[in-house]
Design a protein around this motif. Structure first.
Motif, PDB file in Angstrom:
ATOM      1  N   LYS A 112       6.937  81.355  21.008  1.00 32.16           N
ATOM      2  CA  LYS A 112       7.725  81.195  19.784  1.00 32.16           C
ATOM      3  C   LYS A 112       8.682  80.001  19.916  1.00 32.16           C
ATOM      4  O   LYS A 112       9.351  79.850  20.946  1.00 32.16           O
ATOM      5  N   GLY A 113       8.730  79.196  18.869  1.00 33.83           N
ATOM      6  CA  GLY A 113       9.676  78.073  18.893  1.00 33.83           C
ATOM      7  C   GLY A 113       9.160  76.839  19.619  1.00 33.83           C
ATOM      8  O   GLY A 113       9.903  75.878  19.795  1.00 33.83           O
ATOM      9  N   THR A 114       7.896  76.898  20.069  1.00 38.56           N
ATOM     10  CA  THR A 114       7.290  75.705  20.677  1.00 38.56           C
ATOM     11  C   THR A 114       6.069  75.321  19.852  1.00 38.56           C
ATOM     12  O   THR A 114       5.510  76.159  19.149  1.00 38.56           O
ATOM     13  N   ARG A 115       5.687  74.080  19.908  1.00 39.27           N
ATOM     14  CA  ARG A 115       4.461  73.697  19.199  1.00 39.27           C
ATOM     15  C   ARG A 115       3.765  72.538  19.894  1.00 39.27           C
ATOM     16  O   ARG A 115       4.357  71.790  20.649  1.00 39.27           O
ATOM     17  N   ASP A 116       2.461  72.469  19.617  1.00 43.03           N
ATOM     18  CA  ASP A 116       1.656  71.380  20.167  1.00 43.03           C
ATOM     19  C   ASP A 116       1.760  70.180  19.242  1.00 43.03           C
ATOM     20  O   ASP A 116       1.793  70.332  18.022  1.00 43.03           O
ATOM     21  N   ILE A 117       1.798  69.017  19.847  1.00 40.98           N
ATOM     22  CA  ILE A 117       1.731  67.792  19.049  1.00 40.98           C
ATOM     23  C   ILE A 117       0.310  67.256  19.232  1.00 40.98           C
ATOM     24  O   ILE A 117      -0.041  66.748  20.297  1.00 40.98           O
ATOM     25  N   LEU A 118      -0.490  67.424  18.214  1.00 38.53           N
ATOM     26  CA  LEU A 118      -1.920  67.110  18.325  1.00 38.53           C
ATOM     27  C   LEU A 118      -2.169  65.618  18.067  1.00 38.53           C
ATOM     28  O   LEU A 118      -1.299  64.935  17.515  1.00 38.53           O
ATOM     29  N   PRO A 119      -3.344  65.122  18.468  1.00 36.62           N
ATOM     30  CA  PRO A 119      -3.604  63.680  18.355  1.00 36.62           C
ATOM     31  C   PRO A 119      -3.298  63.086  16.979  1.00 36.62           C
ATOM     32  O   PRO A 119      -2.769  61.979  16.894  1.00 36.62           O
ATOM     33  N   ASP A 120      -3.584  63.822  15.908  1.00 36.84           N
ATOM     34  CA  ASP A 120      -3.301  63.283  14.566  1.00 36.84           C
ATOM     35  C   ASP A 120      -1.819  62.968  14.387  1.00 36.84           C
ATOM     36  O   ASP A 120      -1.441  62.036  13.692  1.00 36.84           O
ATOM     37  N   GLU A 121      -0.983  63.812  14.986  1.00 39.01           N
ATOM     38  CA  GLU A 121       0.457  63.646  14.801  1.00 39.01           C
ATOM     39  C   GLU A 121       1.043  62.656  15.806  1.00 39.01           C
ATOM     40  O   GLU A 121       2.080  62.040  15.564  1.00 39.01           O
ATOM     41  N   VAL A 122       0.370  62.509  16.914  1.00 43.45           N
ATOM     42  CA  VAL A 122       0.911  61.664  17.982  1.00 43.45           C
ATOM     43  C   VAL A 122       1.129  60.227  17.518  1.00 43.45           C
ATOM     44  O   VAL A 122       2.041  59.539  17.995  1.00 43.45           O
ATOM     45  N   ALA A 123       0.321  59.790  16.549  1.00 46.27           N
ATOM     46  CA  ALA A 123       0.504  58.435  16.016  1.00 46.27           C
ATOM     47  C   ALA A 123       1.942  58.218  15.543  1.00 46.27           C
ATOM     48  O   ALA A 123       2.524  57.157  15.772  1.00 46.27           O
ATOM     49  N   TYR A 124       2.537  59.246  14.924  1.00 47.93           N
ATOM     50  CA  TYR A 124       3.931  59.122  14.469  1.00 47.93           C
ATOM     51  C   TYR A 124       4.883  58.997  15.650  1.00 47.93           C
ATOM     52  O   TYR A 124       5.817  58.210  15.640  1.00 47.93           O
ATOM     53  N   TRP A 125       4.628  59.815  16.666  1.00 53.68           N
ATOM     54  CA  TRP A 125       5.511  59.803  17.837  1.00 53.68           C
ATOM     55  C   TRP A 125       5.455  58.459  18.533  1.00 53.68           C
ATOM     56  O   TRP A 125       6.477  57.904  18.921  1.00 53.68           O
TER      57      TRP A 125
END
Ligand code: ATP
Ligand code: MG
Length: 436
Positions: A13-26
């Motif tokens: 709870k309270g954690t999440r994965d940053i998946l490849p699609d989103e990593v572009a933003y990071w």
């Protein structure tokens, strides 16, 4: 286990994965931050994710929510009280003292990025593991340092295309200003004690300044008529605050004076600020910071003035996603092949292209050409390289520009012979794509 069907394990709870699609933003944000910090002579610092619990208890303050309620603290196998860092200023200051950065003299300009941990109720823009980007300037009492760090935060956010940002600014004075104010505030609030929300009643003795930013309606009404901190600033503190405001005006940074702005952590002195976005809903603060002239000494170092901020990257990502896709880095080639000999040549060709500095994705599916072409179209590559049985025998390939559909035949060795010319062709094709 025997015969049991085991459920799959889920993230906590309270954690999440940053998946490849989103990593572009990071990566976009990290790249922009890295460039901007380098331009302003800030150096990156990386400190441990867990520290001695005493660091946070002493640095942030026992009476704060962060230390009192939100820390992930455990006893390790060596019986040490250990805490996952809830923020990183305390860790940076510990490293500054322990490694003698103070002794190097002059000003240390530092930045960091990484995960922080707080046991909070997860909701939009609030997690238990979250990421902060932060900047710290140690060793300067010049109000221009306050202006400089604030400008860096503003420029970063604006450079990413964010609008609808506002900044609140306040001075919380120095320790003795605050002690005098605290007394006046407690004297004012005590007759209303029973009308305050439960949290605020609890804070009345422990941390009364935090009552100022209670979200409770009735408490807010009471607080509205409370004495203002600004009336308790010493002449020196006032002068300093004026000069900070002057430096912000010099930099064309607009702000709203908010006498109720106090920050959650005890170590702040003088300048306090928060940057909010109207597009974020309840968790509106993207960046918060201020001056903490007492912290280095409080943690056992030499008296050292300092100023900094921390930016919540999850909240920043929410804003950026609302604006559109992250800029993608351009991809050069998608390589398709059919037949054993062609597949072997395609594998080698893709690797040879990468060695020359091109990007190349190899289709590994072995499926019919039509299916591979569809994937090429979706891949984002500028050109497709095609190797079939005929090409394998002739040691050639077909190069197809994916935007125009134009196709030409090359010898495999010839394609690799003049990388500069190939790079130029890719650039032209890319320019034509972005015009279309
Ligand atoms: P809030 O009032 O939202 O709890 P805070 O005062 O506790 O914020 P700071 O300690 O100043 O936050 O941290 C700086 C920034 O880090 C915040 O403005 C926010 O953007 C981000 N942040 C803080 N806590 C969290 C969290 N639990 N999840 C995601 N981001 C967070
Ligand atoms: Mg908080």
């Amino acid at each position: 286990m025997d015969g049991d069907i085991m459920g799959s394990i889920q993230s906590l709870k309270g954690t999440r994965d940053i998946l490849p699609d989103e990593v572009a933003y990071w990566q976009w944000v990290e790249g922009a931050a890295r460039r901007q910090f380098a331009q302003a002579a800030y150096q990156e610092i990386r400190t441990p994710i867990f520290e001695d619990t005493a660091l946070f208890a002493r640095g942030i303050g026992e009476a704060t929510d962060v230390v009192g309620k939100e820390m992930y603290t455990f006893t390790d196998k060596g019986n040490r009280s250990t805490t996952l860092r809830p923020e990183n200023t305390a860790g940076v200051v510990r490293a500054y003292i322990q490694n003698g950065l103070a002794a190097k003299g002059g000003i240390q300009r530092l930045w960091y990025s990484g995960p922080m941990f707080r046991y909070e109720q997860p909701q939009g823009g609030r997690q238990r593991q979250f990421n902060q980007l932060g900047a710290e300037v140690l060793g300067s009492k010049d109000p221009r340092a306050d202006g400089e760090v604030i400008a860096l935060a503003q420029d970063l956010l604006q450079g990413l295309g964010l609008v609808n940002l506002t900044m609140d600014l306040n001075s919380v004075g120095d320790r003795s200003d605050r002690a005098a104010y605290r007394e006046a505030l407690v004297a004012y609030l005590t007759p209303y004690k029973d009308d305050l929300d439960a949290d605020s009643q609890d804070r009345l003795n422990r941390n009364p300044l935090r009552i100022l930013d209670s979200k409770d309606r009735r408490t807010q009404e009471i607080v509205a008529a409370a004495p203002n901190l600004s009336a308790y600033l010493s002449p020196e503190s006032k002068t300093f605050f004026d000069r900070v405001q002057q430096s912000l005006s010099d930099l064309n940074i607009s702000y709203r004076l908010n006498p109720r702005l106090v920050r959650g952590l005890d170590y702040y002195t003088h300048t306090a600020f928060e940057i909010q976005s109207a597009d974020l809903g309840a968790q509106a603060t993207v960046c918060g910071g201020g001056r903490y002239d007492g912290l280095v000494e409080q943690l056992g170092g030499p008296a050292t003035p300092a100023v900094g901020w921390a930016m919540g990257l999850e909240r920043l990502m929410l804003l950026l996603k609302g604006l559109g896709p992250a800029p993608q880095s351009a991809f050069d080639f998608y390589v398709v092949s059919r037949g054993e000999a062609a597949q072997a040549q395609a594998l080698k060709l893709a690797q040879a292209l990468r060695r020359q500095g091109f990007s190349a994705e190899l289709d590994l599916s072995g499926s019919a050409f039509a299916k591979q072409f569809k994937r090429a179209d979706r891949s984002g590559a500028v050109a497709c390289l095609i190797l079939g049985e005929d090409e394998a025998i002739a040691q050639t390939l077909q190069l197809k520009w994916l935007s125009s559909g134009q196709q030409a035949s090359y010898g495999q060795a010839a394609l690799l012979q003049d990388p500069a010319a190939l790079r130029q062709q890719l650039q032209q094709a890319r320019a034509a794509m972005s015009e279309a």
